[in-house]
Motif scaffolding. Structure first.
Motif, PDB file in Angstrom:
ATOM      1  N   LYS A 188       0.835  -1.211   0.000  1.00 51.03           N
ATOM      2  CA  LYS A 188       0.000   0.000   0.000  1.00 51.03           C
ATOM      3  C   LYS A 188       0.863   1.252   0.000  1.00 51.03           C
ATOM      4  O   LYS A 188       0.565   2.223  -0.699  1.00 51.03           O
ATOM      5  CB  LYS A 188      -0.950  -0.001   1.200  1.00 51.03           C
ATOM      6  CG  LYS A 188      -2.132  -0.923   1.017  1.00 51.03           C
ATOM      7  CD  LYS A 188      -3.082  -0.846   2.191  1.00 51.03           C
ATOM      8  CE  LYS A 188      -4.290  -1.742   1.947  1.00 51.03           C
ATOM      9  NZ  LYS A 188      -5.233  -1.691   3.053  1.00 51.03           N
ATOM     10  N   ASN A 189       1.939   1.238   0.770  1.00 50.84           N
ATOM     11  CA  ASN A 189       2.843   2.385   0.802  1.00 50.84           C
ATOM     12  C   ASN A 189       3.536   2.580  -0.541  1.00 50.84           C
ATOM     13  O   ASN A 189       3.747   3.722  -0.973  1.00 50.84           O
ATOM     14  CB  ASN A 189       3.875   2.245   1.924  1.00 50.84           C
ATOM     15  CG  ASN A 189       3.281   2.445   3.290  1.00 50.84           C
ATOM     16  OD1 ASN A 189       2.233   3.075   3.445  1.00 50.84           O
ATOM     17  ND2 ASN A 189       3.919   1.881   4.302  1.00 50.84           N
ATOM     18  N   ALA A 190       3.894   1.488  -1.199  1.00 52.25           N
ATOM     19  CA  ALA A 190       4.539   1.588  -2.518  1.00 52.25           C
ATOM     20  C   ALA A 190       3.596   2.234  -3.527  1.00 52.25           C
ATOM     21  O   ALA A 190       3.996   3.102  -4.302  1.00 52.25           O
ATOM     22  CB  ALA A 190       4.981   0.209  -3.000  1.00 52.25           C
ATOM     23  N   VAL A 191       2.333   1.838  -3.508  1.00 54.91           N
ATOM     24  CA  VAL A 191       1.345   2.413  -4.426  1.00 54.91           C
ATOM     25  C   VAL A 191       1.048   3.863  -4.029  1.00 54.91           C
ATOM     26  O   VAL A 191       0.940   4.738  -4.884  1.00 54.91           O
ATOM     27  CB  VAL A 191       0.058   1.563  -4.470  1.00 54.91           C
ATOM     28  CG1 VAL A 191      -1.024   2.253  -5.279  1.00 54.91           C
ATOM     29  CG2 VAL A 191       0.352   0.179  -5.043  1.00 54.91           C
ATOM     30  N   ALA A 192       0.939   4.126  -2.739  1.00 55.15           N
ATOM     31  CA  ALA A 192       0.623   5.478  -2.254  1.00 55.15           C
ATOM     32  C   ALA A 192       1.719   6.482  -2.609  1.00 55.15           C
ATOM     33  O   ALA A 192       1.441   7.681  -2.730  1.00 55.15           O
ATOM     34  CB  ALA A 192       0.400   5.461  -0.747  1.00 55.15           C
ATOM     35  N   SER A 193       2.941   6.014  -2.776  1.00 56.78           N
ATOM     36  CA  SER A 193       4.051   6.921  -3.093  1.00 56.78           C
ATOM     37  C   SER A 193       4.018   7.396  -4.547  1.00 56.78           C
ATOM     38  O   SER A 193       4.771   8.283  -4.920  1.00 56.78           O
ATOM     39  CB  SER A 193       5.391   6.240  -2.805  1.00 56.78           C
ATOM     40  OG  SER A 193       5.633   5.206  -3.752  1.00 56.78           O
ATOM     41  N   LEU A 194       3.126   6.823  -5.355  1.00 54.97           N
ATOM     42  CA  LEU A 194       3.013   7.198  -6.765  1.00 54.97           C
ATOM     43  C   LEU A 194       2.103   8.410  -6.929  1.00 54.97           C
ATOM     44  O   LEU A 194       1.328   8.741  -6.040  1.00 54.97           O
ATOM     45  CB  LEU A 194       2.437   6.031  -7.568  1.00 54.97           C
ATOM     46  CG  LEU A 194       3.211   4.714  -7.524  1.00 54.97           C
ATOM     47  CD1 LEU A 194       2.404   3.620  -8.201  1.00 54.97           C
ATOM     48  CD2 LEU A 194       4.579   4.872  -8.160  1.00 54.97           C
ATOM     49  N   GLY A 195       2.176   9.016  -8.085  1.00 56.36           N
ATOM     50  CA  GLY A 195       1.254  10.098  -8.412  1.00 56.36           C
ATOM     51  C   GLY A 195      -0.132   9.537  -8.687  1.00 56.36           C
ATOM     52  O   GLY A 195      -0.292   8.330  -8.887  1.00 56.36           O
ATOM     53  N   PRO A 196      -1.165  10.406  -8.709  1.00 49.23           N
ATOM     54  CA  PRO A 196      -2.548   9.945  -8.881  1.00 49.23           C
ATOM     55  C   PRO A 196      -2.775   9.102 -10.135  1.00 49.23           C
ATOM     56  O   PRO A 196      -3.451   8.081 -10.081  1.00 49.23           O
ATOM     57  CB  PRO A 196      -3.355  11.241  -8.952  1.00 49.23           C
ATOM     58  CG  PRO A 196      -2.500  12.278  -8.330  1.00 49.23           C
ATOM     59  CD  PRO A 196      -1.085  11.853  -8.533  1.00 49.23           C
ATOM     60  N   GLN A 208       2.125  -8.336  -9.104  1.00 46.13           N
ATOM     61  CA  GLN A 208       2.428  -7.206  -9.978  1.00 46.13           C
ATOM     62  C   GLN A 208       3.039  -6.054  -9.180  1.00 46.13           C
ATOM     63  O   GLN A 208       4.027  -5.452  -9.600  1.00 46.13           O
ATOM     64  CB  GLN A 208       1.173  -6.730 -10.715  1.00 46.13           C
ATOM     65  CG  GLN A 208       1.448  -5.579 -11.660  1.00 46.13           C
ATOM     66  CD  GLN A 208       0.194  -5.066 -12.361  1.00 46.13           C
ATOM     67  OE1 GLN A 208      -0.902  -5.567 -12.157  1.00 46.13           O
ATOM     68  NE2 GLN A 208       0.381  -4.047 -13.185  1.00 46.13           N
ATOM     69  N   ILE A 209       2.441  -5.746  -8.040  1.00 42.66           N
ATOM     70  CA  ILE A 209       2.955  -4.647  -7.210  1.00 42.66           C
ATOM     71  C   ILE A 209       4.378  -4.962  -6.739  1.00 42.66           C
ATOM     72  O   ILE A 209       5.270  -4.122  -6.818  1.00 42.66           O
ATOM     73  CB  ILE A 209       2.019  -4.366  -6.025  1.00 42.66           C
ATOM     74  CG1 ILE A 209       0.678  -3.816  -6.534  1.00 42.66           C
ATOM     75  CG2 ILE A 209       2.670  -3.385  -5.041  1.00 42.66           C
ATOM     76  CD1 ILE A 209      -0.398  -3.731  -5.477  1.00 42.66           C
ATOM     77  N   ALA A 210       4.598  -6.187  -6.270  1.00 41.37           N
ATOM     78  CA  ALA A 210       5.928  -6.571  -5.785  1.00 41.37           C
ATOM     79  C   ALA A 210       6.957  -6.508  -6.913  1.00 41.37           C
ATOM     80  O   ALA A 210       8.060  -5.992  -6.728  1.00 41.37           O
ATOM     81  CB  ALA A 210       5.889  -7.965  -5.183  1.00 41.37           C
ATOM     82  N   THR A 211       6.584  -7.004  -8.083  1.00 40.97           N
ATOM     83  CA  THR A 211       7.509  -7.040  -9.216  1.00 40.97           C
ATOM     84  C   THR A 211       7.847  -5.648  -9.732  1.00 40.97           C
ATOM     85  O   THR A 211       9.001  -5.354 -10.033  1.00 40.97           O
ATOM     86  CB  THR A 211       6.913  -7.878 -10.367  1.00 40.97           C
ATOM     87  OG1 THR A 211       6.636  -9.194  -9.881  1.00 40.97           O
ATOM     88  CG2 THR A 211       7.844  -7.959 -11.553  1.00 40.97           C
ATOM     89  N   GLU A 212       6.851  -4.789  -9.802  1.00 42.89           N
ATOM     90  CA  GLU A 212       7.040  -3.496 -10.453  1.00 42.89           C
ATOM     91  C   GLU A 212       7.400  -2.351  -9.511  1.00 42.89           C
ATOM     92  O   GLU A 212       8.008  -1.377  -9.949  1.00 42.89           O
ATOM     93  CB  GLU A 212       5.775  -3.142 -11.245  1.00 42.89           C
ATOM     94  CG  GLU A 212       5.514  -4.120 -12.373  1.00 42.89           C
ATOM     95  CD  GLU A 212       4.229  -3.839 -13.138  1.00 42.89           C
ATOM     96  OE1 GLU A 212       3.642  -2.744 -12.981  1.00 42.89           O
ATOM     97  OE2 GLU A 212       3.811  -4.734 -13.903  1.00 42.89           O
ATOM     98  N   LEU A 213       7.029  -2.454  -8.229  1.00 43.74           N
ATOM     99  CA  LEU A 213       7.211  -1.299  -7.342  1.00 43.74           C
ATOM    100  C   LEU A 213       8.108  -1.528  -6.145  1.00 43.74           C
ATOM    101  O   LEU A 213       8.501  -0.567  -5.480  1.00 43.74           O
ATOM    102  CB  LEU A 213       5.835  -0.822  -6.845  1.00 43.74           C
ATOM    103  CG  LEU A 213       4.830  -0.388  -7.889  1.00 43.74           C
ATOM    104  CD1 LEU A 213       3.528   0.006  -7.217  1.00 43.74           C
ATOM    105  CD2 LEU A 213       5.378   0.749  -8.732  1.00 43.74           C
ATOM    106  N   ILE A 214       8.412  -2.771  -5.841  1.00 43.31           N
ATOM    107  CA  ILE A 214       9.178  -3.065  -4.626  1.00 43.31           C
ATOM    108  C   ILE A 214      10.538  -3.630  -5.021  1.00 43.31           C
ATOM    109  O   ILE A 214      10.717  -4.151  -6.120  1.00 43.31           O
ATOM    110  CB  ILE A 214       8.394  -4.041  -3.712  1.00 43.31           C
ATOM    111  CG1 ILE A 214       7.047  -3.400  -3.330  1.00 43.31           C
ATOM    112  CG2 ILE A 214       9.164  -4.388  -2.456  1.00 43.31           C
ATOM    113  CD1 ILE A 214       6.137  -4.288  -2.535  1.00 43.31           C
TER     114      ILE A 214
END
Length: 115
Positions: A81-89, A102-108
Motif C-alpha cells: 500500500k505504501n509503494a502504491v501510495a508513493s506514486l502520483g494519482p 504485480q505490485i511486488a515485481t514493479e514497485l518493490i
C-alpha cells in the motif's frame, strides 16, 4: 498423540474457540476494502457425519530474499500500500486492481517477491 479435550474446562474451551474464531475471521474472513494479500481457508469434512477432518489456511505474502524472511500478510500489505501510495494519482490508478505479484515485481525491491 491425540489430545483428550474432555480435560479442558468449559470456560477455557469457550475462550479458545472464541480466540480461534476471531483469528480465523481476521485472516480469512470478508472485510471492508480490498485485500491485497489474497487468503483462503480450506476445510475438509467427513461426507457422512460432517465432522471436521482438517483445515489449512493459505495467504499471499511477501518474501524478502535478502533476509530470508517471510513477511506477515499485514506487513506485506502495508509495504505494498505504501509503494502504491508513493506514486502520483495517475500512476496509482494503474495499480488499483493490481495483484500482489504485480505490485511486488514493479514497485518493490528486486529482493522482495510475492509468494
Amino acid at each position: 498423540k491425540e489430545c483428550d479435550i474432555s480435560s479442558i474446562s468449559d470456560p477455557v474451551r469457550e475462550r479458545m474457540v472464541a480466540e480461534q474464531a476471531h483469528d480465523l475471521t481476521e485472516k480469512y474472513g470478508e472485510r471492508m476494502g480490498k485485500r491485497l494479500c489474497d487468503s483462503l481457508l480450506m476445510v475438509a469434512k467427513d461426507d457422512d457425519s460432517g465432522a471436521l477432518l482438517g483445515m489449512v489456511g493459505l495467504e499471499v505474502t511477501l518474501f524478502d530474499k535478502g533476509l530470508g524472511n517471510i513477511l506477515s500478510a499485514e506487513k506485506a500489505e502495508s509495504i505494498m500500500k505504501n509503494a502504491v501510495a508513493s506514486l502520483g494519482p495517475k500512476q496509482r490508478r494503474q495499480y488499483k486492481d493490481a495483484s500482489a505479484q504485480q505490485i511486488a515485481t514493479e514497485l518493490i525491491s528486486p529482493d522482495v517477491s510475492s509468494i
